[in-house]
Design an enzyme around this catalytic site. Structure first.
Site, mmCIF file in Angstrom:
data_model
loop_
_atom_site.group_PDB
_atom_site.id
_atom_site.type_symbol
_atom_site.label_atom_id
_atom_site.label_comp_id
_atom_site.label_asym_id
_atom_site.label_seq_id
_atom_site.Cartn_x
_atom_site.Cartn_y
_atom_site.Cartn_z
ATOM 1 C CB CYS A 1 -0.975 -0.009 1.167
ATOM 2 S SG CYS A 1 -0.231 0.147 2.802
ATOM 3 C CG HIS B 1 -4.471 0.042 3.848
ATOM 4 N ND1 HIS B 1 -3.811 -0.999 3.229
ATOM 5 C CD2 HIS B 1 -5.307 0.560 2.901
ATOM 6 C CE1 HIS B 1 -4.235 -1.113 1.982
ATOM 7 N NE2 HIS B 1 -5.138 -0.167 1.756
ATOM 8 C CG HIS C 1 -6.676 0.322 -1.559
ATOM 9 N ND1 HIS C 1 -6.854 -0.328 -0.363
ATOM 10 C CD2 HIS C 1 -7.657 -0.144 -2.384
ATOM 11 C CE1 HIS C 1 -7.894 -1.147 -0.445
ATOM 12 N NE2 HIS C 1 -8.398 -1.045 -1.644
#
Length: 352
Positions: free
Chosen positions: A267, A315, A327
């Site tokens: 990520c 994240h 993402h």
């Protein structure tokens, strides 16, 4: 006597009854096992499987960001160590030149008879002893004294560089041990997720977001960036737009922990690569990226803003407008477009 020992014959009817009862009990036990009751392991619903897998992926991502941070620090320590070693090597070259110059003076003095004591010590195999012996330095002439002072300074600088290099080497070893531990955690979590999915059918394995993938493919950059009446319809910084464009080009790329592209990402690796392509340098980890710009509220989001999730800021994605982001989710799904509500929102940062 033989007749007395003859075994009594059993009733065929009783044997059949007992056999039938045994089969019935076995069948009942089997049925109980299939129903997930009794002593058998409970059969998880698809939603429970997905929840467990998501938790394992999230825990693996926490470890991944720690791994990324440790790797970044290890690389920095390695670069500092190399720089210190290079500086020490250059200083040693200068020291050798200074000692060669003293050698020339010594040769000249020897030819005319006698060798200055300071020069003798400067050329000795034990320069530390020479540096500590101020008496000989005081007896040296002005020219030799200046040369000796240079040698002393260079030796001191070399020792300082070597000391700093030893510290960096210790730091590097510590970071490498930390990397090994984080890697073990990551592979363990991901392995547990794979095992959990492998014990269940294709329905559970497909829960990784087929509908999200369809949404990613059906929605293009133009649709999201130019949605009328949304925040994304406003003008954005050209570098932010370039980062969003890069992210769109990487849709479908696999998630690989620790990867920063160009063909696979985790990520924070995707975010770093997208802004690197736009000419902006960002830190490697989510923990650092959230502090790399100006914090903005969810209502202020514009395309290119970084959006973060979970209380541990483990994240990150790139906002693209209309309540969506691009993402790299986890190993079960490629880089894709997803709604912000897919995970617990933790904050946002505008880096340009």
């Amino acid at each position: 006597m033989a007749a007395h020992r003859k075994p009594r014959q059993r009733s065929m009817g009783g044997g059949k009854a007992r056999t039938a009862a045994t089969i019935a009990l076995a069948g009942a036990a089997t049925a109980t096992g299939f129903d997930g009751t009794g002593h058998a392991e409970p059969q998880l619903t698809p939603g429970q499987v997905r929840a467990k897998v998501d938790k394992l992926y999230q825990e693996a991502e926490v470890a991944t960001e720690k791994y990324n941070g440790a790797k970044e620090k290890a690389e920095a320590a390695g670069q500092r160590l190399k720089s210190l070693q290079d500086q020490a090597a250059r200083q040693e070259e200068r020291l050798n030149s200074a000692r060669d110059a003293l050698g020339s003076v010594a040769a000249a003095q020897y030819r005319v008879g006698g060798l200055d004591p300071a020069v003798q010590l400067a050329l000795s195999d034990d320069p530390d002893r020479y540096l500590e012996n101020a008496e000989f330095v005081e007896r040296a002439g002005s020219r030799q004294n200046a040369a000796v002072a240079r040698v002393r300074k260079q030796l001191r600088e070399i020792e300082q560089l070597r000391g700093a290099a030893r510290i960096e080497l210790t730091s590097l070893k510590s970071r490498r041990a930390e990397l090994k531990q984080h890697k073990k955690t990551i592979t363990g979590k991901l392995g547990s997720a794979r095992q959990l999915l492998s014990r269940h059918g294709p329905q559970e394995r497909s829960l990784s977001g087929a509908s999200q993938d369809r949404a990613s493919r059906s929605t293009g950059p133009r649709d999201i960036l130019a949605a009328p009446g949304s925040a994304s319809s406003r003008a954005t910084d050209s570098r932010a737009a370039a980062a969003v464009s890069y992210a769109y080009q990487k849709l479908g790329s696999p998630y690989v922990w620790g990867a920063t592209g160009p063909n696979a990402f985790d990520c924070s690796g995707l975010v770093q690569a997208a802004y690197r392509a736009a000419g902006v340098s960002l830190p490697r980890t989510t923990y650092s990226q959230i502090a790399a710009g100006r914090r903005v509220s969810r209502s202020e989001l514009l395309p290119g803003d970084l959006v973060f999730f979970y209380t541990g800021i483990s994240h990150v994605g790139i906002y693209v407008g209309n309540g969506r982001m691009i993402h790299a989710p986890n190993p079960s799904a490629p880089v894709r477009v997803a709604p912000l509500d897919e995970m617990p929102f933790a904050g946002a940062t505008r880096v340009v």
